[in-house]
Scaffold this motif. Structure first.
Motif, mmCIF file in Angstrom:
data_model
loop_
_atom_site.group_PDB
_atom_site.id
_atom_site.type_symbol
_atom_site.label_atom_id
_atom_site.label_comp_id
_atom_site.label_asym_id
_atom_site.label_seq_id
_atom_site.Cartn_x
_atom_site.Cartn_y
_atom_site.Cartn_z
ATOM 1 N N ILE A 60 34.329 -15.429 31.589
ATOM 2 C CA ILE A 60 34.138 -16.685 32.318
ATOM 3 C C ILE A 60 33.042 -17.519 31.675
ATOM 4 N N SER A 61 31.960 -16.882 31.273
ATOM 5 C CA SER A 61 30.874 -17.636 30.633
ATOM 6 C C SER A 61 31.323 -18.184 29.282
ATOM 7 N N ALA A 62 32.133 -17.438 28.554
ATOM 8 C CA ALA A 62 32.645 -17.923 27.262
ATOM 9 C C ALA A 62 33.534 -19.145 27.464
ATOM 10 N N ILE A 63 34.363 -19.115 28.490
ATOM 11 C CA ILE A 63 35.221 -20.265 28.790
ATOM 12 C C ILE A 63 34.377 -21.465 29.194
ATOM 13 N N GLY A 64 33.368 -21.234 30.018
ATOM 14 C CA GLY A 64 32.471 -22.319 30.435
ATOM 15 C C GLY A 64 31.731 -22.931 29.256
ATOM 16 N N ASP A 65 31.255 -22.083 28.348
ATOM 17 C CA ASP A 65 30.566 -22.582 27.152
ATOM 18 C C ASP A 65 31.492 -23.430 26.287
ATOM 19 N N GLN A 66 32.718 -22.978 26.150
ATOM 20 C CA GLN A 66 33.688 -23.715 25.343
ATOM 21 C C GLN A 66 33.995 -25.078 25.970
ATOM 22 N N ARG A 67 34.150 -25.116 27.282
ATOM 23 C CA ARG A 67 34.415 -26.394 27.971
ATOM 24 C C ARG A 67 33.238 -27.355 27.818
ATOM 25 N N ASN A 68 32.033 -26.834 27.943
ATOM 26 C CA ASN A 68 30.843 -27.684 27.779
ATOM 27 C C ASN A 68 30.765 -28.248 26.371
ATOM 28 N N LYS A 69 31.077 -27.421 25.397
ATOM 29 C CA LYS A 69 31.051 -27.859 24.000
ATOM 30 C C LYS A 69 32.091 -28.964 23.772
ATOM 31 N N GLU A 70 33.289 -28.766 24.310
ATOM 32 C CA GLU A 70 34.339 -29.780 24.161
ATOM 33 C C GLU A 70 33.955 -31.082 24.849
ATOM 34 N N ALA A 71 33.321 -30.987 26.010
ATOM 35 C CA ALA A 71 32.897 -32.193 26.732
ATOM 36 C C ALA A 71 31.838 -32.950 25.934
ATOM 37 N N LEU A 72 30.898 -32.232 25.333
ATOM 38 C CA LEU A 72 29.872 -32.884 24.513
ATOM 39 C C LEU A 72 30.484 -33.557 23.284
ATOM 40 N N GLU A 73 31.451 -32.897 22.664
ATOM 41 C CA GLU A 73 32.126 -33.489 21.511
ATOM 42 C C GLU A 73 32.883 -34.752 21.910
ATOM 43 N N LYS A 74 33.520 -34.714 23.072
ATOM 44 C CA LYS A 74 34.263 -35.872 23.551
ATOM 45 C C LYS A 74 33.319 -37.047 23.826
ATOM 46 N N GLN A 75 32.172 -36.759 24.426
ATOM 47 C CA GLN A 75 31.186 -37.816 24.694
ATOM 48 C C GLN A 75 30.661 -38.416 23.392
ATOM 49 N N ALA A 76 30.419 -37.577 22.409
ATOM 50 C CA ALA A 76 29.939 -38.068 21.111
ATOM 51 C C ALA A 76 30.996 -38.947 20.457
ATOM 52 N N GLU A 80 30.749 -42.972 19.525
ATOM 53 C CA GLU A 80 31.049 -43.446 18.171
ATOM 54 C C GLU A 80 32.086 -44.567 18.210
ATOM 55 N N LEU A 81 33.085 -44.429 19.069
ATOM 56 C CA LEU A 81 34.127 -45.452 19.174
ATOM 57 C C LEU A 81 33.571 -46.756 19.750
ATOM 58 N N LEU A 82 32.602 -46.652 20.661
ATOM 59 C CA LEU A 82 32.025 -47.866 21.245
ATOM 60 C C LEU A 82 31.226 -48.670 20.220
ATOM 61 N N LYS A 83 30.745 -48.018 19.189
ATOM 62 C CA LYS A 83 29.973 -48.694 18.151
ATOM 63 C C LYS A 83 30.855 -49.545 17.234
#
Length: 125
Positions: A60-76, A80-83
């Motif tokens: 469960i923690s591995a899945i949570g970590d992966q989701r957080n990482k994907e969310a951070l990548e999406k925000q980044a 970048e697209l807004l620039k």
């Protein structure tokens, strides 16, 4: 079991009749026993493979970590697209020609760094 002499034919017949049902009963029980043995093999395997709560917590923690990482990548990616600067005329052209929403036209245009031709090609494919 019935004991008979050789002269007594009827006794031999009765004794033979008694042995045949006994053999059939043994064959039937052997069939059922093999099914039970197969079932025990399946249940034994399930009992041997027990999962601990630590395994679940780790997964469960591995899945949570992966989701957080994907969310951070999406925000980044969104930052970048807004620039990327795009022209209003290009957005209007895409909206008019492709008959899509303005937000989708802007996003596609930003993904292609303001290049209208590449954005239109992507939308048509």
């Amino acid at each position: 079991m019935v004991t008979c002499t050789m002269a007594d034919e009827a006794c031999k017949m009765n004794g033979a009749d008694e042995e045949v049902p006994a053999e059939k009963a043994q064959k039937k029980s052997a069939k059922y026993d093999s099914g039970v043995a197969d079932l025990e093999k399946v249940t034994d395997y399930a009992e041997e493979k027990e999962l601990s709560t630590q395994d679940f917590a780790g997964a469960i923690s591995a899945i949570g970590d992966q989701r957080n990482k994907e969310a951070l990548e999406k925000q980044a990616r969104e930052k970048e697209l807004l620039k990327v600067s795009i022209k209003k005329e290009d957005v209007d052209l895409i909206v008019k020609e492709m008959e899509i929403s303005r937000s989708q036209a802007e996003r596609t245009l930003r993904e292609h760094h303001g290049n209208v031709v590449n954005a239109l090609i992507t939308l048509t494919n």
